[in-house]
Design a protein around this motif. Structure first.
Motif, short mmCIF file in Angstrom:
data_model
loop_
_atom_site.label_atom_id
_atom_site.label_comp_id
_atom_site.label_asym_id
_atom_site.label_seq_id
_atom_site.Cartn_x
_atom_site.Cartn_y
_atom_site.Cartn_z
N UNK A 135 -14.90 -32.82 -46.29
CA UNK A 135 -14.80 -32.94 -44.83
C UNK A 135 -14.61 -34.39 -44.39
N UNK A 136 -14.50 -35.32 -45.37
CA UNK A 136 -14.18 -36.70 -45.02
C UNK A 136 -15.36 -37.66 -44.94
N UNK A 137 -16.52 -37.27 -45.51
CA UNK A 137 -17.71 -38.11 -45.43
C UNK A 137 -18.21 -38.55 -46.79
N UNK A 138 -18.87 -39.71 -46.81
CA UNK A 138 -19.61 -40.17 -47.98
C UNK A 138 -21.06 -40.32 -47.52
N UNK A 139 -21.99 -39.62 -48.19
CA UNK A 139 -23.41 -39.78 -47.84
C UNK A 139 -23.91 -41.09 -48.44
N UNK A 140 -24.39 -42.00 -47.58
CA UNK A 140 -24.90 -43.28 -48.07
C UNK A 140 -26.34 -43.14 -48.58
N UNK A 141 -27.23 -42.65 -47.69
CA UNK A 141 -28.57 -42.30 -48.18
C UNK A 141 -29.27 -41.38 -47.17
N UNK A 142 -30.22 -40.62 -47.71
CA UNK A 142 -30.98 -39.66 -46.90
C UNK A 142 -32.27 -40.32 -46.44
N UNK A 143 -32.55 -40.19 -45.14
CA UNK A 143 -33.70 -40.86 -44.54
C UNK A 143 -34.86 -39.88 -44.41
N UNK A 144 -35.99 -40.21 -45.03
CA UNK A 144 -37.19 -39.38 -44.89
C UNK A 144 -37.94 -39.87 -43.64
N UNK A 145 -38.24 -38.95 -42.74
CA UNK A 145 -39.00 -39.29 -41.55
C UNK A 145 -40.42 -38.70 -41.66
N UNK A 146 -40.52 -37.40 -41.81
CA UNK A 146 -41.76 -36.63 -41.94
C UNK A 146 -41.40 -35.18 -41.59
N UNK A 147 -42.25 -34.23 -41.94
CA UNK A 147 -41.95 -32.85 -41.53
C UNK A 147 -42.06 -32.68 -40.01
N UNK A 148 -41.37 -31.67 -39.52
CA UNK A 148 -41.58 -31.26 -38.13
C UNK A 148 -43.02 -30.76 -37.99
N UNK A 149 -43.56 -30.83 -36.78
CA UNK A 149 -44.94 -30.40 -36.52
C UNK A 149 -44.92 -29.30 -35.45
N UNK A 150 -46.09 -28.77 -35.14
CA UNK A 150 -46.24 -27.89 -33.97
C UNK A 150 -47.01 -28.70 -32.94
N UNK A 151 -46.34 -29.11 -31.86
CA UNK A 151 -46.95 -29.96 -30.84
C UNK A 151 -47.10 -29.16 -29.54
N UNK A 159 -35.18 -34.61 -40.92
CA UNK A 159 -34.48 -35.48 -41.87
C UNK A 159 -33.19 -36.02 -41.29
N UNK A 160 -32.86 -37.23 -41.71
CA UNK A 160 -31.67 -37.91 -41.22
C UNK A 160 -30.81 -38.35 -42.41
N UNK A 161 -29.59 -38.75 -42.12
CA UNK A 161 -28.71 -39.26 -43.18
C UNK A 161 -27.83 -40.36 -42.57
N UNK A 162 -27.46 -41.34 -43.37
CA UNK A 162 -26.41 -42.28 -42.98
C UNK A 162 -25.15 -41.83 -43.69
N UNK A 163 -24.13 -41.51 -42.91
CA UNK A 163 -22.86 -41.09 -43.52
C UNK A 163 -21.79 -42.14 -43.24
N UNK A 164 -20.80 -42.18 -44.12
CA UNK A 164 -19.74 -43.18 -44.04
C UNK A 164 -18.39 -42.45 -44.08
N UNK A 165 -17.38 -43.01 -43.42
CA UNK A 165 -16.05 -42.43 -43.48
C UNK A 165 -15.51 -42.59 -44.92
N UNK A 166 -15.20 -41.45 -45.56
CA UNK A 166 -14.84 -41.47 -46.98
C UNK A 166 -13.54 -42.23 -47.23
N UNK A 167 -12.56 -42.06 -46.36
CA UNK A 167 -11.27 -42.73 -46.55
C UNK A 167 -11.45 -44.25 -46.50
N UNK A 168 -12.25 -44.72 -45.52
CA UNK A 168 -12.52 -46.17 -45.42
C UNK A 168 -13.26 -46.63 -46.67
N UNK A 169 -14.29 -45.89 -47.09
CA UNK A 169 -15.06 -46.26 -48.27
C UNK A 169 -14.16 -46.36 -49.50
N UNK A 170 -13.30 -45.36 -49.67
CA UNK A 170 -12.41 -45.34 -50.83
C UNK A 170 -11.35 -46.45 -50.80
N UNK A 171 -11.09 -46.99 -49.59
CA UNK A 171 -10.11 -48.07 -49.46
C UNK A 171 -10.69 -49.43 -49.86
#
Length: 381
Positions: A171-187, A273-285
């Motif tokens: 789909x055109x993305x490169x996953x840079x890294x996955x960000x751990x925040x914490x589990x969802x809670x019941x608030x 959970x979060x992720x930093x994604x990068x444009x794959x075409x730019x990364x590959x260039x």
């Protein structure tokens, strides 16, 4: 505010505006984060350093996020660290321009901008990847990877890399890294009763996002799922349109819910959970050494993120506690009750498993990956 503090705030504001007006917005952000905006001299020195870095770089990489720079204190999104690490790991060949605080959008709109190549990289929730690689949505399967450790095991596993990454890259993305925040809670909103067992969820109007899986889960554990757009959620909670919601503790603090809640329970069902994604075409260039540097910078930031999780949680909890919010941690037996009623092992989840993982065998591989301790350790509440 006393006169000295007024003067300090005025100097900081003046220097921020001065730098921003001269086109040195990232420098203004870096100076602010470093606590040197009060000094015109120190702010100018930061701007000079940033300008030198940008001029010496061969490539500029814009990274956009939905969070202000100080957010990492309670929500470890680590954007300044990522900027610094990528610049250093590429030996200065890449200069990172930050666009924090939703300046360029948030969530799905940032995903689209990365995919279209308008910007090089962005932070967004993993759920925002689901329209492009539906397997990713399995992270919302209750108790598959709700705890930080299971989530970390899963996204760093060979199974995830072999099953999910090819679809994300298609789909055109490169996953840079996955960000751990914490589990969802019941608030629970002010005036509501603490929720400890699924029985306590009976009749509770539970704010849910658009995820069908989260809606089904809250129905299974006894609540009345109430879809509300994120921007309208604070007023919905205040007015009683919804009684409860489920972001992580850090998100509850950073988005200003502390004064409208009474109780928070750590149910550990689903990761925030979060992720930093990068444009794959730019990364590959990029040249091979630059690609390697970007990924090493991302990996360094991932290590920092994992170590930051407990201190960010402790800060958010302390601030919520000051506002009168009470916290409930569950015993193993209480947690087992939630899992029995709504966990991924139930047959109600089978259609999601086959739809998202392809086959039940593939799903079982993901379960095994989540339960297998990988090389990274992370703290759980």
């Amino acid at each position: 505010m006393n006169d000295d503090r007024k003067e300090l705030a005025s100097a900081e504001r003046r220097n921020f505006l001065k730098l921003s007006a001269s086109g040195a917005f990232t420098a203004a952000l870096v100076a602010g984060a470093g606590g040197v905006l009060w000094s015109s001299e120190a702010a100018a020195q930061t701007a000079k350093e940033e300008k030198e870095r940008e001029n010496a770089a061969e490539h500029v990489m814009t990274i956009a996020t939905a969070y202000v720079l100080g957010a990492s204190r309670s929500y470890p999104i680590m954007q300044l660290d990522l900027k610094e690490n990528i610049q250093n790991a590429t030996n200065g060949k890449v200069y990172v321009k930050l666009a924090p605080g939703g300046q360029l959008g948030a969530g799905g709109s940032l995903v689209q901008k990365v995919q279209g190549g308008t910007i090089q990289a962005a932070q967004h929730s993993l759920s925002n990847f689901a329209p492009f690689a539906s397997t990713v949505d399995l992270i919302n399967m209750p108790y598959l990877c709700g705890s930080n450790q299971r989530f970390t095991n899963l996204v760093h596993s060979d199974t995830w890399k072999n099953e999910v990454h090819p679809k994300v890259e298609a789909a055109g993305f490169k996953a840079l890294f996955y960000v751990v925040i914490d589990p969802r809670v019941v608030a629970v909103r002010q005036g509501g009763n603490p929720i400890v067992t699924p029985g306590d969820m009976s009749g509770v109007k539970f704010r849910v996002p658009g995820s069908k899986m989260l809606q089904q889960y809250y129905r299974m554990v006894g609540a009345n799922p109430t879809p509300v757009a994120w921007g309208e959620t604070p007023s919905a909670i205040k007015q009683g349109v919804a009684d409860a919601l489920d972001p992580s503790v850090g998100a509850l603090y950073v988005f200003g819910f502390k004064d409208i809640l009474s109780n928070v329970t750590f149910t550990q069902a689903v990761p925030d959970s979060q992720v930093y994604s990068c444009n794959l075409e730019w990364f590959n260039s990029m040249p091979a050494d630059v690609q390697e540097g970007i990924m090493w910078g991302a990996e360094m930031t991932s290590h920092q993120n994992l170590s930051k999780v407990p201190s960010a949680r402790a800060f958010a909890m302390a601030e919520l506690n000051k506002a009168g919010v009470q916290f409930q941690s569950l015993t193993d037996d209480q947690l087992a009750e939630w899992k029995d009623v709504g966990g991924y092992q139930r047959s109600e989840w089978d259609p999601f498993k086959t739809e998202l993982a392809g086959t039940m065998d593939n799903f079982e591989k993901l379960v095994e990956a989540a339960g297998t301790q990988g090389k990274y350790y992370v703290h759980d509440a």
